[in-house]
Write a protein that holds these residues in place. Structure first.
Motif, mmCIF file in Angstrom:
data_model
loop_
_atom_site.group_PDB
_atom_site.id
_atom_site.type_symbol
_atom_site.label_atom_id
_atom_site.label_comp_id
_atom_site.label_asym_id
_atom_site.label_seq_id
_atom_site.Cartn_x
_atom_site.Cartn_y
_atom_site.Cartn_z
ATOM 1 N N ARG A 90 85.687 57.439 109.115
ATOM 2 C CA ARG A 90 86.340 57.457 107.881
ATOM 3 C C ARG A 90 85.737 58.941 107.018
ATOM 4 O O ARG A 90 86.406 59.021 106.051
ATOM 5 N N GLU A 91 85.257 60.297 108.374
ATOM 6 C CA GLU A 91 85.524 61.305 107.217
ATOM 7 C C GLU A 91 86.373 62.187 107.565
ATOM 8 O O GLU A 91 86.359 63.232 107.219
ATOM 9 N N LEU A 108 93.515 58.639 120.422
ATOM 10 C CA LEU A 108 93.174 58.589 117.993
ATOM 11 C C LEU A 108 93.364 59.934 118.484
ATOM 12 O O LEU A 108 91.685 60.303 118.853
ATOM 13 N N ILE A 109 93.388 60.319 117.409
ATOM 14 C CA ILE A 109 93.644 61.878 117.115
ATOM 15 C C ILE A 109 93.366 62.755 115.618
ATOM 16 O O ILE A 109 94.068 61.914 114.566
ATOM 17 N N LEU A 110 92.342 62.624 115.468
ATOM 18 C CA LEU A 110 91.464 62.798 114.037
ATOM 19 C C LEU A 110 90.977 64.095 113.970
ATOM 20 O O LEU A 110 90.485 64.822 114.258
ATOM 21 N N THR A 111 91.521 64.732 112.714
ATOM 22 C CA THR A 111 90.860 66.004 111.852
ATOM 23 C C THR A 111 90.623 66.202 110.825
ATOM 24 O O THR A 111 90.029 65.357 109.770
ATOM 25 N N SER A 112 88.523 66.662 111.539
ATOM 26 C CA SER A 112 88.093 66.456 110.450
ATOM 27 C C SER A 112 88.256 67.603 108.942
ATOM 28 O O SER A 112 89.322 68.629 109.252
ATOM 29 N N VAL A 116 88.956 51.756 107.155
ATOM 30 C CA VAL A 116 89.445 52.876 106.603
ATOM 31 C C VAL A 116 88.882 54.277 106.381
ATOM 32 O O VAL A 116 87.341 54.366 106.376
ATOM 33 N N ARG A 117 89.722 54.659 106.117
ATOM 34 C CA ARG A 117 89.837 57.051 106.237
ATOM 35 C C ARG A 117 89.730 56.831 104.616
ATOM 36 O O ARG A 117 90.002 56.042 103.937
ATOM 37 N N GLN A 118 88.420 57.401 104.764
ATOM 38 C CA GLN A 118 87.651 57.941 102.998
ATOM 39 C C GLN A 118 87.633 59.180 102.942
ATOM 40 O O GLN A 118 87.216 59.365 101.862
ATOM 41 N N ALA A 119 88.498 59.983 103.449
ATOM 42 C CA ALA A 119 88.449 61.734 103.636
ATOM 43 C C ALA A 119 88.281 61.543 101.523
ATOM 44 O O ALA A 119 87.685 63.127 101.867
ATOM 45 N N GLU A 120 89.616 61.211 101.486
ATOM 46 C CA GLU A 120 90.290 62.297 100.556
ATOM 47 C C GLU A 120 88.372 61.857 99.298
ATOM 48 O O GLU A 120 88.438 62.782 98.349
ATOM 49 N N GLN A 121 88.100 60.833 98.960
ATOM 50 C CA GLN A 121 87.557 60.534 97.849
ATOM 51 C C GLN A 121 85.778 61.552 98.844
ATOM 52 O O GLN A 121 85.535 61.692 97.450
ATOM 53 N N ILE A 122 85.828 61.955 100.031
ATOM 54 C CA ILE A 122 84.436 63.037 100.115
ATOM 55 C C ILE A 122 84.914 64.427 99.942
ATOM 56 O O ILE A 122 83.960 65.346 98.950
ATOM 57 N N GLN A 123 86.734 64.703 99.427
ATOM 58 C CA GLN A 123 87.161 65.839 99.200
ATOM 59 C C GLN A 123 86.878 66.654 97.936
ATOM 60 O O GLN A 123 86.474 67.345 97.730
#
Length: 146
Positions: A59-60, A71-75, A135-142
């Motif tokens: 999510r972040e 699975l590769i995630l970028t924070s 669900v990724r939600q990082a756009e809302q956080i940024q």
């Protein structure tokens, strides 16, 4: 005149002790036979803890990619977080250094990314399949609220 015999001789005591020791050596085998078999696979508590932790990371994340059993995630801070299958474990690495084991008794790990959706499929050593979608939600956080 005969003297009455009372007690045991040393030889009788040694023979009795050796019989008890031989019988006691078989007790672990009896316990193994009588106890129920240990269940293989991933315990549900461990799986839910894994989903909770990886769900937060997903999510972040600002970017997600999947390849084979990774699975590769970028924070948002630019760190690369990788979840991968290694032997029968799922482990987490940050920027390719060190690792933390997050889940044991895993036969296969498959991740796919479609837009903001990240799907995980885990098969444990008992051949049970677990699937979950995040669900990724990082756009809302940024974004800065106006």
């Amino acid at each position: 005149m005969k003297i009455g015999r009372q007690g045991f001789t040393l030889l009788e005591a040694l023979i009795a002790m050796s019989i008890v020791i031989v019988l006691a050596s078989f007790s672990p085998l009896l316990i193994k036979v009588l106890s129920p078999p240990v269940q293989s696979g991933v315990p549900m508590e461990e799986l839910e803890s894994f989903y909770s932790g990886i769900g937060q990371a997903i999510r972040e994340s600002v970017n997600a990619a999947a390849s084979e059993d990774k699975l590769i995630l970028t924070s948002s801070s630019g760190q690369t977080i990788t979840f991968s299958l290694y032997q029968n474990r799922i482990r987490k690495q940050i920027n390719g250094q060190g690792y933390e084991t997050w889940l044991f008794s895993v036969k296969s790990f498959y991740a796919s990314v479609t837009g903001k959706l990240v799907s995980l499929s885990i098969t444990d050593t008992a051949s049970r399949v677990y699937e979950r979608v995040f669900v990724r939600q990082a756009e809302q956080i940024q974004g800065n609220p106006k």
